[in-house]
Design a protein around this motif. Structure first.
Motif, PDB file in Angstrom:
ATOM      1  N   VAL A 140       0.796  -1.258  -0.007  1.00  0.00           N
ATOM      2  CA  VAL A 140      -0.050  -0.008   0.158  1.00  0.00           C
ATOM      3  C   VAL A 140       0.841   1.212  -0.032  1.00  0.00           C
ATOM      4  CG1 VAL A 140      -1.671   1.393   1.251  1.00  0.00           C
ATOM      5  CG2 VAL A 140      -2.061  -1.117   1.225  1.00  0.00           C
ATOM      6  N   ALA A 141       1.928   1.134   0.830  1.00  0.00           N
ATOM      7  CA  ALA A 141       2.832   2.200   1.056  1.00  0.00           C
ATOM      8  C   ALA A 141       3.495   2.643  -0.394  1.00  0.00           C
ATOM      9  CB  ALA A 141       3.848   2.299   2.144  1.00  0.00           C
ATOM     10  N   ALA A 142       3.969   1.555  -0.954  1.00  0.00           N
ATOM     11  CA  ALA A 142       4.607   1.594  -2.289  1.00  0.00           C
ATOM     12  C   ALA A 142       3.589   2.377  -3.361  1.00  0.00           C
ATOM     13  CB  ALA A 142       5.090   0.431  -2.718  1.00  0.00           C
ATOM     14  N   ALA A 143       2.201   1.775  -3.438  1.00  0.00           N
ATOM     15  CA  ALA A 143       1.236   2.270  -4.268  1.00  0.00           C
ATOM     16  C   ALA A 143       1.176   3.622  -3.894  1.00  0.00           C
ATOM     17  CB  ALA A 143      -0.100   1.326  -4.090  1.00  0.00           C
ATOM     18  N   GLN A 144       1.148   4.109  -2.711  1.00  0.00           N
ATOM     19  CA  GLN A 144       0.936   5.560  -2.402  1.00  0.00           C
ATOM     20  C   GLN A 144       1.904   6.418  -3.028  1.00  0.00           C
ATOM     21  OE1 GLN A 144       0.228   4.778   1.571  1.00  0.00           O
ATOM     22  NE2 GLN A 144      -2.042   4.919   1.279  1.00  0.00           N
ATOM     23  N   GLN A 145       3.106   5.761  -2.967  1.00  0.00           N
ATOM     24  CA  GLN A 145       4.400   6.580  -3.337  1.00  0.00           C
ATOM     25  C   GLN A 145       4.250   6.701  -4.821  1.00  0.00           C
ATOM     26  OE1 GLN A 145       7.605   4.004  -1.792  1.00  0.00           O
ATOM     27  NE2 GLN A 145       8.447   5.735  -0.727  1.00  0.00           N
ATOM     28  N   ALA A 191       0.482  10.174   2.710  1.00  0.00           N
ATOM     29  CA  ALA A 191      -0.296   8.686   2.829  1.00  0.00           C
ATOM     30  C   ALA A 191       0.509   7.712   3.060  1.00  0.00           C
ATOM     31  CB  ALA A 191      -1.310   8.600   1.991  1.00  0.00           C
ATOM     32  N   ALA A 192       1.690   7.678   2.089  1.00  0.00           N
ATOM     33  CA  ALA A 192       2.500   6.468   2.065  1.00  0.00           C
ATOM     34  C   ALA A 192       3.352   6.519   3.231  1.00  0.00           C
ATOM     35  CB  ALA A 192       3.695   6.762   0.769  1.00  0.00           C
ATOM     36  N   LEU A 193       3.956   7.605   3.742  1.00  0.00           N
ATOM     37  CA  LEU A 193       4.530   7.917   4.964  1.00  0.00           C
ATOM     38  C   LEU A 193       3.834   7.269   6.255  1.00  0.00           C
ATOM     39  CD1 LEU A 193       7.039   8.795   6.717  1.00  0.00           C
ATOM     40  CD2 LEU A 193       6.149  10.993   6.670  1.00  0.00           C
ATOM     41  N   ALA A 194       2.594   7.685   6.352  1.00  0.00           N
ATOM     42  CA  ALA A 194       1.671   7.132   7.403  1.00  0.00           C
ATOM     43  C   ALA A 194       1.485   5.550   7.261  1.00  0.00           C
ATOM     44  CB  ALA A 194       0.414   7.813   7.426  1.00  0.00           C
ATOM     45  N   GLY A 206      12.047   5.863   5.410  1.00  0.00           N
ATOM     46  CA  GLY A 206      13.176   6.874   5.032  1.00  0.00           C
ATOM     47  C   GLY A 206      12.989   7.145   3.460  1.00  0.00           C
ATOM     48  N   SER A 207      12.453   6.557   2.514  1.00  0.00           N
ATOM     49  CA  SER A 207      12.617   6.831   1.183  1.00  0.00           C
ATOM     50  C   SER A 207      11.296   7.853   1.092  1.00  0.00           C
ATOM     51  CB  SER A 207      12.105   5.715   0.426  1.00  0.00           C
ATOM     52  OG  SER A 207      10.833   5.217   0.761  1.00  0.00           O
ATOM     53  N   CYS A 208      10.355   7.843   1.838  1.00  0.00           N
ATOM     54  CA  CYS A 208       9.139   8.792   1.946  1.00  0.00           C
ATOM     55  C   CYS A 208       9.696  10.181   2.514  1.00  0.00           C
ATOM     56  CB  CYS A 208       8.040   8.472   2.931  1.00  0.00           C
ATOM     57  SG  CYS A 208       7.052   7.004   2.379  1.00  0.00           S
ATOM     58  N   HIS A 209      10.354   9.975   3.433  1.00  0.00           N
ATOM     59  CA  HIS A 209      11.077  11.469   3.993  1.00  0.00           C
ATOM     60  C   HIS A 209      11.905  12.206   2.903  1.00  0.00           C
ATOM     61  CE1 HIS A 209       9.477  11.615   8.112  1.00  0.00           C
ATOM     62  NE2 HIS A 209       9.881  10.370   8.545  1.00  0.00           N
ATOM     63  N   ALA A 210      12.699  11.273   2.440  1.00  0.00           N
ATOM     64  CA  ALA A 210      13.785  11.849   1.400  1.00  0.00           C
ATOM     65  C   ALA A 210      12.668  12.453   0.283  1.00  0.00           C
ATOM     66  CB  ALA A 210      14.400  10.808   0.731  1.00  0.00           C
ATOM     67  N   ARG A 211      11.593  11.576  -0.279  1.00  0.00           N
ATOM     68  CA  ARG A 211      10.817  12.322  -1.031  1.00  0.00           C
ATOM     69  C   ARG A 211      10.100  13.578  -0.872  1.00  0.00           C
ATOM     70  NH1 ARG A 211       8.568   8.405  -4.722  1.00  0.00           N
ATOM     71  NH2 ARG A 211       7.296   9.857  -5.836  1.00  0.00           N
ATOM     72  N   LEU A 212       9.944  13.777   0.486  1.00  0.00           N
ATOM     73  CA  LEU A 212       9.391  14.938   1.011  1.00  0.00           C
ATOM     74  C   LEU A 212      10.473  15.999   1.168  1.00  0.00           C
ATOM     75  CD1 LEU A 212       6.631  13.473   3.440  1.00  0.00           C
ATOM     76  CD2 LEU A 212       6.235  14.920   1.392  1.00  0.00           C
ATOM     77  N   GLY A 213      11.751  15.718   1.041  1.00  0.00           N
ATOM     78  CA  GLY A 213      12.848  16.596   1.269  1.00  0.00           C
ATOM     79  C   GLY A 213      13.166  16.748   2.636  1.00  0.00           C
ATOM     80  N   GLU A 214      12.774  15.846   3.538  1.00  0.00           N
ATOM     81  CA  GLU A 214      12.702  15.743   5.000  1.00  0.00           C
ATOM     82  C   GLU A 214      14.283  15.063   5.179  1.00  0.00           C
ATOM     83  OE1 GLU A 214       9.246  14.407   6.322  1.00  0.00           O
ATOM     84  OE2 GLU A 214       8.338  16.168   6.269  1.00  0.00           O
ATOM     85  N   TRP A 215      15.439  15.264   4.997  1.00  0.00           N
ATOM     86  CA  TRP A 215      16.620  14.604   4.783  1.00  0.00           C
ATOM     87  C   TRP A 215      16.803  14.013   6.192  1.00  0.00           C
ATOM     88  CZ3 TRP A 215      17.485  12.479   0.448  1.00  0.00           C
ATOM     89  CH2 TRP A 215      17.144  13.215  -0.892  1.00  0.00           C
ATOM     90  N   ALA A 216      16.877  14.920   7.208  1.00  0.00           N
ATOM     91  CA  ALA A 216      17.276  14.515   8.785  1.00  0.00           C
ATOM     92  C   ALA A 216      16.465  13.411   9.267  1.00  0.00           C
ATOM     93  CB  ALA A 216      17.340  15.829   9.679  1.00  0.00           C
ATOM     94  N   ARG A 217      15.208  13.462   8.967  1.00  0.00           N
ATOM     95  CA  ARG A 217      14.252  12.376   9.148  1.00  0.00           C
ATOM     96  C   ARG A 217      14.534  11.152   8.400  1.00  0.00           C
ATOM     97  NH1 ARG A 217       8.425  15.318  10.172  1.00  0.00           N
ATOM     98  NH2 ARG A 217       8.994  16.548  11.936  1.00  0.00           N
TER      99      ARG A 217
END
Length: 676
Positions: free
Chosen positions: A362-367, A374-377, A403-414
């Protein structure tokens, strides 16, 4: 319990078989007359569960349980109800706790040998189902095997050969169908019961189930040693369901070659209300059609599989079919349909079994559909469940997805924090290849964190990155040039190339891109080869800016080669970035040409490519459901954002409305942090 017979005469049915299913289902779905033949309710429940009619089995178990409430007999029917609730609703914790409690009660309250064996089967099935669906660790099979072994020995001692055989089949399956399959152990167990002198006296239908299992075991051990016709001949002595089950067992290895036989089997399953077989055939045919590129055929099979799963109340089947239909939408490029099917698939997040079996899908589909929040949640929900259940491998995968979701959102520290968690889990289970790949992702996140926050990479971060990459390479050494090791080695070269571009070590960066391209080329990964070409062009631009202006034209050629791969298909993040760098390389080339005509030609090319890049960005931003194929581990330039287009538009005299205006010919400096 009663059933409506064909002639509605009173008679006792002592031995139900699969050919009785259609009548059982008809009776349960319709009016139930008072004068009708009697059922053995436990056998009817077993048939309904075996056939995938979980909703009917749940209803029957609930009714019978209420009828005998207060009587010790209700315990077994509550066990059947709990197993069905697990299959229908995914109520994992509740189901297993209920079955464990009932197992203890039945064993300490003087129940019959049959009841003790049946409750052990129900508990073992529940555990095996959850392991198979990915919502319990494989170690849970030890508990399943323990309860089955105890009852198997008890039935053997008391001469109950049929119960002994049923338990042996279930125990053997726990080895054959485990995530780490052990067909030799499965064969040893089933051979013991087959060698029992009382074995010839068991019901023929049960003997056929043993033969079918032995066929599957031998095929797993040595496919070439199995004669499919032996199983077909044995099935001919039984009804249509047995013949269909034989064809399904034969076809699992090569559904394409057995398509006609599978279609006949599906009709037999359908005629006899055997929903489990019907679903598996349809899903097998749909998945095979999807793999072969027959999208419309796959859609038809998978849609029918979904309807069958819904009819029987098979939660996992519904989720599998919906995942297949989502994949079909991706292949056909239907973005709106993919978004809707992704939302339907998110039903998985409503239960532990659903989260365990499909949550990361589901997370991959949302990505893919662009809904990163939604993918992060979803990924965080998966990680929480896997942590609670101590499922280390799945928890690591979930943390990496976070981690990949945070990276896609530009939240590199997270992203750094999440990938660090994933690496710790991989190290804990000695998953060296996965840990090496995630170390590459961690390095990218560390670099981007510094660049985003400070515009440069600190010395301490550089040291940490170099040490992390060195450890990743060291861990890969025992795996030599295996496919997986070669793929991860290539990924490490890509990350090192990106790091060296940022550090202005551009010649070193080019060495790494050349090595990465060679690895990906050997693996036949065209997408990754094209990404490396794009990264190589970027590095060449930087080399040119360092004083080797002839590299700008070389960069243009390399970037054009990358663009050819991404020239068609849906809007991609990758394509606009390649066009941006093409425009930049053309502009820089124009500034080093002595001839005004050559300068003008290259500036015109730069303008054309930039306009194309602008159109791609506008298209991407205009559709929230836009499908893209660039994630943090599949993007050659994660630091480039659409805002960087503005400086290049100004340098080329392109207004926001696309009109040209006069501009200076000053050297252009990109706002992309990866180029600084």
């Amino acid at each position: 319990m009663t059933r409506a017979g064909r002639n509605n005469q009173n008679m006792v049915v002592s031995d139900l078989d699969r050919e009785s299913l259609a009548e059982i289902v008809e009776t349960l779905r319709g009016p139930r007359p008072d004068s009708a033949p009697s059922w053995n309710v436990v056998e009817a429940l077993e048939l309904l569960i075996d056939s995938g009619n979980f909703l009917l089995a749940q209803d029957l178990a609930r009714q019978v349980s209420s009828m005998v409430e207060g009587d010790g007999r209700e315990r077994l029917f509550r066990g059947y109800e709990a197993l069905c609730r697990l299959m229908v609703e995914g109520a994992q914790t509740n189901a297993i706790q209920t079955l464990e409690a009932l197992y203890i009660e039945i064993h300490h309250k003087g129940h019959s040998l049959s009841d003790r064996a049946r409750i052990a089967l129900l508990l073992a099935r529940a555990l095996a189902v959850c392991v198979a669906m990915g919502s319990l660790p494989e170690s849970s099979l030890l508990r399943a095997r323990q309860v089955l072994s105890v009852e198997l020995q008890r039935c053997s001692n008391e001469g109950a050969i049929e119960l002994q055989c049923i338990l042996a089949v279930e125990l053997s399956k726990s080895y054959l169908h485990a995530p780490n399959s052990d067909p030799q152990a499965a064969l040893g167990l089933i051979q013991i019961v087959r060698g029992d002198p009382r074995f010839p006296s068991i019901r023929p239908s049960l003997a056929f189930d043993v033969s079918r299992l032995v066929f599957q075991i031998h095929r797993a051990l040595n496919p070439d040693s199995v004669d499919s016709n032996d199983l077909r001949r044995e099935a001919m002595a039984f009804g249509g369901v047995a013949r269909a089950l034989a064809e399904l067992a034969i076809a699992r290895r090569n559904p394409e070659a057995c398509e006609e036989a599978l279609m006949k089997a599906e009709q037999l399953f359908q005629d006899n209300e055997f929903l489990a077989g019907s679903f598996e055939v349809l899903f097998l045919l749909g998945s095979n059609a999807l793999d072969r590129g027959y999208n419309s055929v796959a859609e038809r099979y998978l849609s029918n599989a979904l309807r069958v799963a819904e009819r029987g109340g098979f939660l996992h089947g519904k989720l599998l079919a919906r995942a297949g239909l989502f994949q079909a939408s991706l292949i056909s490029g239907n973005r709106d349909e993919a978004k809707l099917r992704c939302e339907a698939l998110s039903e998985a997040l409503g239960s532990e079994v659903g989260v365990g079996s499909m949550g990361l899908n589901v997370a991959a589909a949302q990505q893919i559909t662009g809904d990163i929040n939604a993918a992060l949640a979803s990924a965080e929900q998966c990680e929480e469940l896997f942590d609670k259940l101590d499922m280390v491998s799945s928890q690591s995968q979930a943390a990496s997805t976070v981690g990949s979701c945070h990276a896609r959102l530009g939240e590199w520290a997270r992203a750094c924090t999440a990938w660090s968690r994933a690496i710790q889990l991989d190290d804990r289970r000695n998953a060296f290849c996965q840990a090496s790949e995630r170390r590459a992702l961690l390095v990218q996140a560390l670099v981007m964190k510094d660049m985003t926050q400070h515009g440069s990479i600190s010395p301490s971060t550089i040291r940490k990155c170099e040490a992390t990459l060195a450890r990743a390479r060291e861990a890969l050494q025992p795996f030599g040039s295996s496919h997986e090791a070669l793929r991860i080695e290539a990924r490490l070269h890509v990350i090192e190339a990106q790091l060296n571009v940022m550090l202005k070590r551009n010649v070193t960066a080019l060495k790494h891109t050349a090595q990465a391209r060679e690895c990906f080329d050997r693996l036949g990964l065209e997408y990754d080869v094209a990404l490396v070409d794009a990264l190589t062009g970027l590095a060449m631009i930087e080399v040119g800016k360092g004083g080797m202006s002839e590299m700008f034209e070389e960069a243009t050629l390399t970037l054009q080669r990358a663009l050819q791969f991404f020239a068609s298909g849906d809007v991609t993040i990758v394509r606009w970035k390649i066009l941006y760098y093409l425009s930049l390389s053309a502009l820089l080339t124009s500034q080093h040409k002595p001839s005004p005509a050559d300068q003008r030609k290259w500036r015109e090319l730069a303008s054309l490519w930039l306009r194309d890049a602008i159109r791609e960005v506008d298209s991407l931003q205009g559709s929230q459901a836009a499908l893209n194929d660039a994630g943090p581990d599949g993007d050659f330039s994660p630091g480039l954002k659409p805002a960087s287009l503005e400086a290049l538009k100004k340098a080329l005299g392109i207004s926001s409305t696309g009109k040209r205006r006069q501009s200076s010919s000053l050297q252009f400096e990109s706002e992309d942090p990866i180029l600084h």
